[in-house]
Write an enzyme that holds these catalytic residues in place. Structure first.
Site, mmCIF file in Angstrom:
data_model
loop_
_atom_site.group_PDB
_atom_site.id
_atom_site.type_symbol
_atom_site.label_atom_id
_atom_site.label_comp_id
_atom_site.label_asym_id
_atom_site.label_seq_id
_atom_site.Cartn_x
_atom_site.Cartn_y
_atom_site.Cartn_z
ATOM 1 N N ASN A 140 39.449 39.812 9.190
ATOM 2 C CA ASN A 140 39.033 38.859 8.167
ATOM 3 C C ASN A 140 39.753 37.532 8.358
ATOM 4 O O ASN A 140 40.904 37.477 8.782
ATOM 5 C CB ASN A 140 39.206 39.421 6.750
ATOM 6 C CG ASN A 140 40.609 39.844 6.399
ATOM 7 O OD1 ASN A 140 41.295 40.495 7.178
ATOM 8 N ND2 ASN A 140 41.037 39.492 5.198
ATOM 9 N N CYS B 100 28.633 43.134 4.442
ATOM 10 C CA CYS B 100 28.905 43.725 5.756
ATOM 11 C C CYS B 100 28.011 44.931 6.014
ATOM 12 O O CYS B 100 27.531 45.130 7.137
ATOM 13 C CB CYS B 100 30.373 44.105 5.875
ATOM 14 S SG CYS B 100 31.452 42.671 6.033
ATOM 15 N N GLU C 71 34.315 42.993 9.558
ATOM 16 C CA GLU C 71 33.174 43.702 10.127
ATOM 17 C C GLU C 71 32.128 42.744 10.666
ATOM 18 O O GLU C 71 31.552 42.963 11.739
ATOM 19 C CB GLU C 71 32.533 44.611 9.068
ATOM 20 C CG GLU C 71 33.468 45.670 8.520
ATOM 21 C CD GLU C 71 34.259 45.249 7.287
ATOM 22 O OE1 GLU C 71 34.614 46.142 6.502
ATOM 23 O OE2 GLU C 71 34.539 44.040 7.105
#
Length: 170
Positions: A72, A125, A85
């Protein structure tokens, strides 16, 4: 009024469920999955999360054995950051556009609390990963954990996203 009652009598309630395997720790996974989590943890430790203090790492296994990672990336101009992701899947898609995604491992930690339960992908995601699963017409196995503790594995992204939206709706 008859049409209304006809609808009532034809209504049907249906249950949808997800089958998952729960592991006590990483040692119970296959060697391949353990290696995938090792890469996800390395990615997690490189995350840029100065605001949430919640770091996420993702590692994607392609059918040629390549592992692609992401983490992230936050931004002071929230919400312009990005989840691990999506960083990983878009990196895989841009660098290996014709490869099949076999598995994704996700792990999360925090500098504020002990993350000792599995952390699955957020809704955005899930939708993004599902797009790849739908397009490749093969399931993507999803394995997720916190920093420590139990691990959850599902056989397909579709099981995490019932009533999913895909290009067949367009």
């Amino acid at each position: 009024m008859t049409a209304f009652f006809d609808q009532l009598f034809y209504m049907k309630e249906t249950n949808f469920s997800t089958k998952a395997t729960v592991y006590n720790d990483v040692s119970e996974l296959t060697k391949e999955e353990q290696r995938l989590f090792e890469n996800a943890i390395i990615a997690r430790n490189k995350a840029y999360a100065p605001y949430s203090k919640f770091s996420v790492g993702a590692a994607i296994l392609l059918d040629n054995g390549t592992i692609v990672t992401g983490n992230n990336q936050e931004n002071a101009a929230y919400p312009s950051g990005m989840c691990a992701e999506r960083v990983a899947i878009w990196k895989a898609g841009s660098e290996f556009p014709n490869m099949v995604v076999k598995k994704v491992a996700i792990t999360a930690s925090s500098t504020e609390i002990k993350v000792d339960k599995p952390v699955g992908p957020c809704g955005a995601c899930r939708q993004t990963l599902y797009e790849y699963e739908f397009n490749q017409k093969e399931p993507i196995e999803v394995i997720f954990m916190g920093e420590t503790g139990k691990i959850i594995k599902v056989q397909s992204l579709a099981s995490l996203l019932p009533f999913s939206f895909d290009s067949s709706h367009l």
